[in-house]
Write a protein that holds these residues in place. Structure first.
Motif, PDB file in Angstrom:
ATOM      1  N   ASP A 128       0.807  -1.167  -0.071  1.00  0.00           N
ATOM      2  CA  ASP A 128      -0.061   0.119  -0.199  1.00  0.00           C
ATOM      3  C   ASP A 128       0.902   1.122   0.011  1.00  0.00           C
ATOM      4  O   ASP A 128       0.029   2.453   0.071  1.00  0.00           O
ATOM      5  CB  ASP A 128      -0.716  -0.010   1.203  1.00  0.00           C
ATOM      6  N   ASN A 162      -0.242   3.746  -2.705  1.00  0.00           N
ATOM      7  CA  ASN A 162      -1.539   3.879  -2.816  1.00  0.00           C
ATOM      8  C   ASN A 162      -1.804   5.640  -2.694  1.00  0.00           C
ATOM      9  O   ASN A 162      -0.982   6.178  -2.065  1.00  0.00           O
ATOM     10  CB  ASN A 162      -2.179   3.130  -1.946  1.00  0.00           C
ATOM     11  N   THR A 166      -3.803   8.883  -2.046  1.00  0.00           N
ATOM     12  CA  THR A 166      -4.865   9.498  -0.985  1.00  0.00           C
ATOM     13  C   THR A 166      -5.516  10.459  -1.470  1.00  0.00           C
ATOM     14  O   THR A 166      -5.489  11.018  -2.434  1.00  0.00           O
ATOM     15  CB  THR A 166      -3.765   9.993   0.139  1.00  0.00           C
ATOM     16  N   THR A 172      -4.772  11.551  -7.307  1.00  0.00           N
ATOM     17  CA  THR A 172      -5.431  11.505  -5.952  1.00  0.00           C
ATOM     18  C   THR A 172      -6.182   9.981  -5.875  1.00  0.00           C
ATOM     19  O   THR A 172      -6.250   9.179  -7.000  1.00  0.00           O
ATOM     20  CB  THR A 172      -6.572  12.399  -5.648  1.00  0.00           C
ATOM     21  N   SER A 173      -6.682   9.682  -4.787  1.00  0.00           N
ATOM     22  CA  SER A 173      -7.474   8.485  -4.487  1.00  0.00           C
ATOM     23  C   SER A 173      -8.803   8.664  -5.087  1.00  0.00           C
ATOM     24  O   SER A 173      -9.081   9.835  -5.761  1.00  0.00           O
ATOM     25  CB  SER A 173      -7.807   8.132  -2.912  1.00  0.00           C
ATOM     26  N   THR A 174      -9.765   7.527  -5.363  1.00  0.00           N
ATOM     27  CA  THR A 174     -11.009   7.953  -6.028  1.00  0.00           C
ATOM     28  C   THR A 174     -11.938   8.473  -5.185  1.00  0.00           C
ATOM     29  O   THR A 174     -13.125   8.914  -5.711  1.00  0.00           O
ATOM     30  CB  THR A 174     -11.574   6.332  -6.295  1.00  0.00           C
ATOM     31  N   LYS A 175     -11.475   8.864  -3.775  1.00  0.00           N
ATOM     32  CA  LYS A 175     -12.579   9.862  -3.153  1.00  0.00           C
ATOM     33  C   LYS A 175     -12.691  11.203  -3.728  1.00  0.00           C
ATOM     34  O   LYS A 175     -13.783  11.863  -3.484  1.00  0.00           O
ATOM     35  CB  LYS A 175     -11.997   9.896  -1.614  1.00  0.00           C
ATOM     36  N   SER A 214      -7.231   4.745  -8.715  1.00  0.00           N
ATOM     37  CA  SER A 214      -6.905   6.286  -8.532  1.00  0.00           C
ATOM     38  C   SER A 214      -7.559   7.155  -9.551  1.00  0.00           C
ATOM     39  O   SER A 214      -8.162   6.527 -10.559  1.00  0.00           O
ATOM     40  CB  SER A 214      -5.407   6.389  -8.581  1.00  0.00           C
TER      41      SER A 214
END
Length: 458
Positions: free
Chosen positions: A36, A39, A41, A65-68, A111
């Motif tokens: 991780d 990965n 964020t 970025t992350s998928t958030k 991502s």
């Protein structure tokens, strides 16, 4: 007896440990990267300034970025010494694209890549920018656009394969390059940026090693053979090699090359130089047609090409005759000044010269055709070798077991080439001088020989 035996054992073990320390370690333990570690964020990472087709008036930027984080924005403005410049920033929405490759075992990261092209910038102007999602932001970065004055002096950096020991050893090399040429206008990466095309961990190493340098000096990468690998280990899939799935999302490069080869074959006009990236992995003939047409129309004083597989190899047993057969006639036809290459994990520099011109002596001042350079920047090394003479060129400088970066400076009719080691020592240097009629004048600035050593391979 037991106590006495324990004491003797302790003394023997201590002496053995001291002996090991005196000799030094003979094995290298590579760092462990947890799965991780790479990965993304919610905070922007892998922020990179990419070379644009018109570097005097535009700039391309990407980040991850992350998928958030479903969408990204950029704020940018002209920089000033007054920190209140941030109050004048323009805000633009980025193009955000979901990225995942579940079919690739070594890349199961999900991502979002965000990309934007800044247009209508002023030439020779320093801009500041930051990226984020309106709440979470990066720091402010700066870059300077190209001048519209063709003769104005500028420098750029060039490196060969990073590929192995990227975070461990390539980091010191790229940072030394930045320290030596902090005002470099762009950074050429001549292929094999990573060892495994689709592996997230290695790309994360590459971005981490470069850090803020990637965000401030535009990158101009060309793909190597290690950027082309199967997506699956199955026997059927192994027949096919695909461009790194990360390449197009994470780089925002000019799309002015042949159709289907966008962002791997392209060109940039920087002041009075035409800089061209060729993809030496695929479709050599089609690129040759494109290159012939492209060079027939340029009025730029300097022509510089970069591609991965060398026209003349720096190591034995690694010849690329097809590239020489298909591309070299075009290089000769249009008097290409400089070819910047990678692949062979050693250093070599030489040239093709016209007619009866002699290439002998010290402090040479003679005519030359294309100068070919092979260089390596990562920690993996090959043995030096390869005979250029039989192919119509002369190798004038070579060496191995040395991480190198190159600084190339152009000012009017003069091109200065300097190669430096990872500890900042000058390794090789020459000048090219444009003449009114005929080939360039070549000036050897540092011709002392450095012993070639047998190198180790990983």
């Amino acid at each position: 007896m037991t106590t006495r035996f324990s004491l003797i054992f302790f003394l023997v073990a201590a002496l053995f440990s001291l002996a090991l320390l005196a000799q030094g370690t003979k094995t290298y333990k590579e760092p462990k990267f947890d799965f991780d570690w790479s990965n993304p964020t919610v905070y922007p990472d892998r922020i990179i300034l990419n070379i644009s087709e018109d570097p005097a008036h535009s700039a391309n930027i990407t980040w991850r970025t992350s998928t958030k984080i479903k969408s990204g924005v950029i704020e940018y403005t002209e920089a000033s010494a007054d920190p209140r410049f941030i109050m004048n920033a323009f805000r633009l929405a980025a193009t955000s694209t979901s990225f995942q490759s579940p079919e690739i075992e070594e890349n199961k990261v999900k991502s979002i890549y965000h990309s934007i092209s800044l247009k209508n910038l002023k030439p020779a102007t320093t801009y500041a920018y930051r990226v984020g999602d309106s709440e979470r932001w990066s720091e402010w970065f700066q870059f300077t656009t190209a001048s519209e004055k063709a003769e104005e002096k500028f420098s750029f950096l060039y490196v060969g394969d990073a590929q192995n020991y990227i975070l461990e050893l390539w980091s010191r090399l790229i940072r030394e390059g930045f320290k030596t040429a902090p005002d470099a206008k762009f950074f050429i990466h001549a292929g094999d940026l990573v060892n495994n095309a689709h592996r997230e961990q290695q790309w994360h190493e590459w971005f981490t090693a470069g850090g803020f340098i990637h965000s401030m000096i535009p990158s101009m990468p060309t793909p190597g053979n290690h950027e082309y690998q199967p997506k699956s280990p199955s026997e059927e899939a192994s027949k096919y090699r695909s461009l790194s799935v990360q390449w197009n999302p994470q780089f925002n490069l000019p799309e002015n090359g042949p159709k289907g080869l966008e962002e791997t074959t392209y060109f940039v006009d920087y002041q009075d130089a035409r800089i061209i990236s060729l993809n030496s992995n695929v479709e050599l003939e089609r690129q040759a047609e494109w290159l012939d047409s492209l060079l027939s129309k340029t009025t730029k004083k300097w022509i510089i090409l970069t591609y991965h597989h060398p026209m003349y190899s720096a190591s034995s047993g690694r010849d690329n005759p097809k590239i020489r057969e298909i591309w070299k006639p075009i290089f000769d036809k249009y008097h290409v000044d400089l070819a910047l290459q990678g692949h062979d994990h050693s250093y070599a520099r030489g040239r093709v010269s016209p007619g009866e011109n002699l290439l002998e002596g010290v402090n040479l001042r003679d005519q030359t055709g294309t100068v070919y350079v092979v260089s390596v920047s990562g920690g993996k090394m090959y043995e030096v070798g390869g005979d250029w003479d039989e192919f119509g060129a002369q190798k004038e400088r070579s060496g191995g077991n040395t991480q190198l970066f190159q600084v190339i400076t152009i000012e009017g009719d003069r091109l200065l080439f300097e190669s430096y080691t990872a500890i900042g020592e000058l390794y090789d240097s020459f000048e090219l001088i444009k003449t009114p009629n005929g080939p360039n004048k070549f000036i050897e600035l540092r011709a002392n020989a450095i012993p070639e050593r047998v190198n180790t391979k990983k």
